[in-house]
Scaffold this motif. Structure first.
Motif, PDB file in Angstrom:
ATOM      1  N   ILE A  50       0.677  -1.363   0.024  1.00 29.10           N
ATOM      2  CA  ILE A  50      -0.086   0.009  -0.144  1.00 29.10           C
ATOM      3  C   ILE A  50       0.738   1.260  -0.063  1.00 29.10           C
ATOM      4  CG2 ILE A  50      -1.949   1.228   1.218  1.00 29.10           C
ATOM      5  CD1 ILE A  50      -2.800  -1.384   2.369  1.00 29.10           C
ATOM      6  N   SER A  51       1.847   1.206   0.820  1.00 32.09           N
ATOM      7  CA  SER A  51       2.630   2.389   0.749  1.00 32.09           C
ATOM      8  C   SER A  51       3.641   2.625  -0.278  1.00 32.09           C
ATOM      9  CB  SER A  51       3.759   2.471   2.305  1.00 32.09           C
ATOM     10  OG  SER A  51       4.395   1.279   2.356  1.00 32.09           O
ATOM     11  N   PHE A  52       3.926   1.339  -0.983  1.00 30.47           N
ATOM     12  CA  PHE A  52       4.795   1.689  -2.236  1.00 30.47           C
ATOM     13  C   PHE A  52       3.836   2.312  -3.315  1.00 30.47           C
ATOM     14  CE2 PHE A  52       5.813  -0.483  -6.361  1.00 30.47           C
ATOM     15  CZ  PHE A  52       6.985   0.173  -6.648  1.00 30.47           C
ATOM     16  N   VAL A  53       2.731   1.988  -3.512  1.00 28.73           N
ATOM     17  CA  VAL A  53       1.702   2.301  -4.435  1.00 28.73           C
ATOM     18  C   VAL A  53       1.221   3.555  -3.993  1.00 28.73           C
ATOM     19  CG1 VAL A  53      -0.191   1.917  -5.818  1.00 28.73           C
ATOM     20  CG2 VAL A  53       1.178  -0.052  -4.991  1.00 28.73           C
ATOM     21  N   ALA A  54       0.965   3.758  -2.772  1.00 26.58           N
ATOM     22  CA  ALA A  54       0.055   5.205  -2.369  1.00 26.58           C
ATOM     23  C   ALA A  54       0.955   5.629  -1.206  1.00 26.58           C
ATOM     24  CB  ALA A  54      -1.292   4.868  -2.377  1.00 26.58           C
ATOM     25  N   VAL A  95      -4.510   3.738   6.404  1.00 28.57           N
ATOM     26  CA  VAL A  95      -5.435   2.682   6.634  1.00 28.57           C
ATOM     27  C   VAL A  95      -6.217   2.655   7.969  1.00 28.57           C
ATOM     28  CG1 VAL A  95      -5.251   0.061   6.837  1.00 28.57           C
ATOM     29  CG2 VAL A  95      -3.721   1.357   5.079  1.00 28.57           C
ATOM     30  N   ASN A  96      -7.535   2.887   7.766  1.00 20.16           N
ATOM     31  CA  ASN A  96      -8.589   2.573   9.001  1.00 20.16           C
ATOM     32  C   ASN A  96      -8.917   1.501   9.442  1.00 20.16           C
ATOM     33  OD1 ASN A  96      -8.681   5.665   9.320  1.00 20.16           O
ATOM     34  ND2 ASN A  96      -9.284   5.367   7.324  1.00 20.16           N
ATOM     35  N   VAL A  97      -8.539   0.950  10.774  1.00 23.28           N
ATOM     36  CA  VAL A  97      -8.946  -0.330  11.223  1.00 23.28           C
ATOM     37  C   VAL A  97     -10.452  -0.171  11.947  1.00 23.28           C
ATOM     38  CG1 VAL A  97      -8.445  -2.215  12.504  1.00 23.28           C
ATOM     39  CG2 VAL A  97      -6.455  -1.030  11.339  1.00 23.28           C
ATOM     40  N   ILE A  98     -11.301  -1.011  11.199  1.00 23.79           N
ATOM     41  CA  ILE A  98     -12.695  -0.880  11.898  1.00 23.79           C
ATOM     42  C   ILE A  98     -12.925  -2.041  12.403  1.00 23.79           C
ATOM     43  CG2 ILE A  98     -15.188  -0.562  11.057  1.00 23.79           C
ATOM     44  CD1 ILE A  98     -13.188   1.747   9.985  1.00 23.79           C
ATOM     45  N   LYS A  99     -13.557  -2.100  13.866  1.00 23.36           N
ATOM     46  CA  LYS A  99     -14.242  -3.138  14.573  1.00 23.36           C
ATOM     47  C   LYS A  99     -15.279  -2.681  15.190  1.00 23.36           C
ATOM     48  CE  LYS A  99      -9.839  -5.620  15.436  1.00 23.36           C
ATOM     49  NZ  LYS A  99      -8.883  -6.076  16.680  1.00 23.36           N
ATOM     50  N   ASN A 100     -16.244  -3.627  15.174  1.00 19.46           N
ATOM     51  CA  ASN A 100     -17.672  -3.260  15.690  1.00 19.46           C
ATOM     52  C   ASN A 100     -18.270  -1.685  15.211  1.00 19.46           C
ATOM     53  OD1 ASN A 100     -17.904  -5.541  17.163  1.00 19.46           O
ATOM     54  ND2 ASN A 100     -16.318  -4.733  18.644  1.00 19.46           N
ATOM     55  N   SER A 101     -17.881  -1.520  13.951  1.00 18.18           N
ATOM     56  CA  SER A 101     -18.413  -0.234  13.300  1.00 18.18           C
ATOM     57  C   SER A 101     -17.710   0.761  13.678  1.00 18.18           C
ATOM     58  CB  SER A 101     -20.084  -0.308  13.367  1.00 18.18           C
ATOM     59  OG  SER A 101     -20.601  -1.283  12.798  1.00 18.18           O
ATOM     60  N   GLN A 102     -16.695   0.848  14.564  1.00 17.75           N
ATOM     61  CA  GLN A 102     -15.988   1.972  14.940  1.00 17.75           C
ATOM     62  C   GLN A 102     -14.648   1.884  14.526  1.00 17.75           C
ATOM     63  OE1 GLN A 102     -17.432   4.189  17.088  1.00 17.75           O
ATOM     64  NE2 GLN A 102     -19.292   3.408  16.470  1.00 17.75           N
ATOM     65  N   ARG A 103     -14.002   2.959  14.209  1.00 20.83           N
ATOM     66  CA  ARG A 103     -12.607   3.229  13.942  1.00 20.83           C
ATOM     67  C   ARG A 103     -11.810   3.080  15.120  1.00 20.83           C
ATOM     68  NH1 ARG A 103     -10.265   8.395  10.956  1.00 20.83           N
ATOM     69  NH2 ARG A 103     -10.249   9.131  13.421  1.00 20.83           N
ATOM     70  N   ILE A 104     -10.930   2.053  15.156  1.00 24.16           N
ATOM     71  CA  ILE A 104     -10.142   1.833  16.307  1.00 24.16           C
ATOM     72  C   ILE A 104      -8.913   2.406  16.286  1.00 24.16           C
ATOM     73  CG2 ILE A 104     -11.680  -0.126  17.317  1.00 24.16           C
ATOM     74  CD1 ILE A 104      -9.005  -1.896  16.340  1.00 24.16           C
ATOM     75  N   ASP A 105      -8.405   2.497  14.784  1.00 24.18           N
ATOM     76  CA  ASP A 105      -6.805   2.875  14.568  1.00 24.18           C
ATOM     77  C   ASP A 105      -6.857   3.276  13.298  1.00 24.18           C
ATOM     78  OD1 ASP A 105      -4.185   3.301  14.760  1.00 24.18           O
ATOM     79  OD2 ASP A 105      -3.849   0.839  14.506  1.00 24.18           O
ATOM     80  N   LYS A 106      -6.044   4.385  13.155  1.00 23.30           N
ATOM     81  CA  LYS A 106      -5.795   4.854  11.805  1.00 23.30           C
ATOM     82  C   LYS A 106      -4.169   5.054  11.608  1.00 23.30           C
ATOM     83  CE  LYS A 106      -6.639   9.041   9.096  1.00 23.30           C
ATOM     84  NZ  LYS A 106      -7.593  10.463   9.067  1.00 23.30           N
ATOM     85  N   LYS A 107      -3.781   4.280  10.556  1.00 22.92           N
ATOM     86  CA  LYS A 107      -2.466   3.998  10.443  1.00 22.92           C
ATOM     87  C   LYS A 107      -1.867   4.813   9.203  1.00 22.92           C
ATOM     88  CE  LYS A 107      -2.719  -0.937  11.459  1.00 22.92           C
ATOM     89  NZ  LYS A 107      -1.986  -1.095  12.478  1.00 22.92           N
ATOM     90  N   LYS A 108      -0.877   5.804   9.550  1.00 16.71           N
ATOM     91  CA  LYS A 108      -0.288   6.506   8.444  1.00 16.71           C
ATOM     92  C   LYS A 108       0.992   5.883   7.984  1.00 16.71           C
ATOM     93  CE  LYS A 108       0.744  10.312   6.287  1.00 16.71           C
ATOM     94  NZ  LYS A 108       1.010  10.015   5.014  1.00 16.71           N
ATOM     95  N   LEU A 109       1.151   5.546   6.974  1.00 17.39           N
ATOM     96  CA  LEU A 109       2.055   4.562   6.552  1.00 17.39           C
ATOM     97  C   LEU A 109       3.359   5.408   6.009  1.00 17.39           C
ATOM     98  CD1 LEU A 109      -0.012   2.290   4.111  1.00 17.39           C
ATOM     99  CD2 LEU A 109       0.322   2.144   6.464  1.00 17.39           C
ATOM    100  N   ASP A 110       4.557   4.658   6.437  1.00 14.16           N
ATOM    101  CA  ASP A 110       5.761   5.243   5.792  1.00 14.16           C
ATOM    102  C   ASP A 110       6.349   4.287   4.593  1.00 14.16           C
ATOM    103  OD1 ASP A 110       6.117   6.926   7.836  1.00 14.16           O
ATOM    104  OD2 ASP A 110       6.603   5.410   9.373  1.00 14.16           O
ATOM    105  N   MET A 111       6.915   4.899   3.863  1.00 11.21           N
ATOM    106  CA  MET A 111       7.533   4.029   2.517  1.00 11.21           C
ATOM    107  C   MET A 111       8.475   3.237   3.081  1.00 11.21           C
ATOM    108  SD  MET A 111       8.062   6.886  -0.299  1.00 11.21           S
ATOM    109  CE  MET A 111       8.130   5.993  -1.596  1.00 11.21           C
ATOM    110  N   PRO A 112       8.291   1.993   2.693  1.00  8.72           N
ATOM    111  CA  PRO A 112       9.255   0.637   3.146  1.00  8.72           C
ATOM    112  C   PRO A 112      10.640   1.110   2.641  1.00  8.72           C
ATOM    113  CG  PRO A 112       7.804   0.118   1.522  1.00  8.72           C
ATOM    114  CD  PRO A 112       7.461   1.397   1.733  1.00  8.72           C
TER     115      PRO A 112
END
Length: 139
Positions: A69-73, A78-95
């Motif tokens: 994902i971070s290579f292409v964009a 990346v928002n992680v959703i559990k029980n219809s709630q966002r529990i984490d929002k990952k900001k990616l670093d280029m590998p």
């Protein structure tokens, strides 16, 4: 005017801030077509930061290769959703290194002629990746 209706996600991911036109590349690199869950690709969605963006919604918690994902964009989130709630929002670093995501464009490179991994290293802050073996830039 047609109404676009995409169900909310109970458990899964929302990959957001994908540059317009790159959503299908991520879909293909991640092999999302092989999943047994709902996957929605929204292209050319209106964006406040950019004029348009792509969004991918995956309605299941599966293993995602964040390096792809971070290579292409590189600016995707990346928002992680559990029980219809966002529990984490990952900001990616280029590998720093990518392996077997893209092939070396140099037909004479050893990785195209031997049974070895296609490895590219990040060589600058602009996102340039070069083949580990021949230094050819990834396309």
């Amino acid at each position: 005017m047609a109404i676009l209706n995409i169900d909310s996600i109970e458990n899964g991911y929302v990959i957001d801030h994908i540059p317009a036109g790159k959503g299908m590349a991520i879909y293909n690199y991640l092999s999302l077509d092989k999943l047994d869950c709902q996957v929605a690709i929204i292209t050319n969605a209106k964006s406040q930061k950019n004029t348009v963006k792509d969004i991918i919604k995956i309605n299941e918690l599966v293993d995602l290769d964040m390096d792809i994902i971070s290579f292409v964009a590189p600016n995707a989130t990346v928002n992680v959703i559990k029980n219809s709630q966002r529990i984490d929002k990952k900001k990616l670093d280029m590998p720093k290194q990518i392996k077997n995501i893209v092939k070396c464009p140099n037909p004479r490179c050893i990785c195209n002629n031997e049974d070895i991994d296609h490895i590219f290293k990040l060589t600058d802050s602009k996102g340039t990746y070069r083949c580990l073996y021949c230094e050819t830039m990834a396309l």
